[in-house]
Enzyme design. Structure first.
Site, PDB file in Angstrom:
ATOM      1  N   HIS A  53       0.845  -1.193   0.000  1.00 17.21           N
ATOM      2  CA  HIS A  53       0.000   0.000   0.000  1.00 17.21           C
ATOM      3  C   HIS A  53       0.881   1.243   0.000  1.00 17.21           C
ATOM      4  O   HIS A  53       1.999   1.233   0.536  1.00 17.21           O
ATOM      5  CB  HIS A  53      -0.890   0.015   1.246  1.00 17.21           C
ATOM      6  N   GLU A  55       0.802   3.948   1.721  1.00 17.14           N
ATOM      7  CA  GLU A  55       1.199   4.431   3.046  1.00 17.14           C
ATOM      8  C   GLU A  55       2.354   3.624   3.619  1.00 17.14           C
ATOM      9  O   GLU A  55       3.298   4.189   4.189  1.00 17.14           O
ATOM     10  CB  GLU A  55       0.015   4.357   4.023  1.00 17.14           C
ATOM     11  N   CYS A  83      -6.874   2.140   5.064  1.00 20.11           N
ATOM     12  CA  CYS A  83      -7.512   0.911   5.532  1.00 20.11           C
ATOM     13  C   CYS A  83      -7.035   0.608   6.956  1.00 20.11           C
ATOM     14  O   CYS A  83      -6.204   1.332   7.506  1.00 20.11           O
ATOM     15  CB  CYS A  83      -7.151  -0.251   4.594  1.00 20.11           C
ATOM     16  N   CYS A  86      -3.130   0.105   7.183  1.00 20.24           N
ATOM     17  CA  CYS A  86      -2.359   1.342   7.072  1.00 20.24           C
ATOM     18  C   CYS A  86      -2.619   2.274   8.249  1.00 20.24           C
ATOM     19  O   CYS A  86      -1.688   2.919   8.735  1.00 20.24           O
ATOM     20  CB  CYS A  86      -2.668   2.023   5.748  1.00 20.24           C
TER      21      CYS A  86
END
Length: 159
Positions: A53, A55, A83, A86
């Protein structure tokens, strides 16, 4: 130009990199002392892993850059609400402030489904700002998924 807008534009540039690589357009930058110290964009499809991801990639780069896992004097700018994975990493990294473009009604954990950033029992809470360049961030995601559905439909009709 407003500082939040300036850095969200940088996150949007990262999201566009994800699209060029066939990934969902989510981009992220981490800022320290009014300077971008890390960038990341979604690479889940490219790397074939759930962990890629935007992040998480940016957190890892920022930690390497400053030589510490604690990012206590940084601000993160993300095009889409994080999410649960993260949001948890943001809390663990001690990032004090997160600025988001668009909320994520299906998986967002900074207020849409749950707000992990403000659970008092955690040893760290996160200031959260949302809606910065929201229209642009939302449109980028909508366009991506519209094109994806169109391509899948075209692919099915060619069988």
């Amino acid at each position: 130009m407003d500082k939040d807008v300036k850095y969200m534009r940088a996150a949007i540039k990262q999201a566009k990199c994800a699209v060029r690589n066939g990934d969902v357009p989510i981009g992220c930058v981490i800022v320290q002392n009014d300077r971008i110290i890390a960038r990341g964009y979604n690479k889940r499809n490219a790397r074939k892993t759930t962990l890629a991801h935007a992040e998480l990639i940016a957190i890892e780069k920022a930690s390497k850059k400053i030589g510490d896992w604690r990012l206590e004097d940084c601000t993160m700018y993300i095009t889409l609400e994080p999410c649960q994975m993260c949001a948890g990493a943001i809390i663990q990294a001690r990032i004090p402030k997160v600025v988001v473009g668009a909320m994520n009604k299906k998986a967002g954990c900074a207020g849409s489904i749950i707000n992990l950033f403000q659970i008092e029992e955690f040893n760290h809470q996160v200031e959260f700002v949302n809606g910065v360049l929201e229209g642009e961030c939302s449109q980028m995601l909508s366009d991506f998924f519209k094109n994806l559905r169109r391509e899948r439909k075209k692919s099915i009709s060619n069988l």
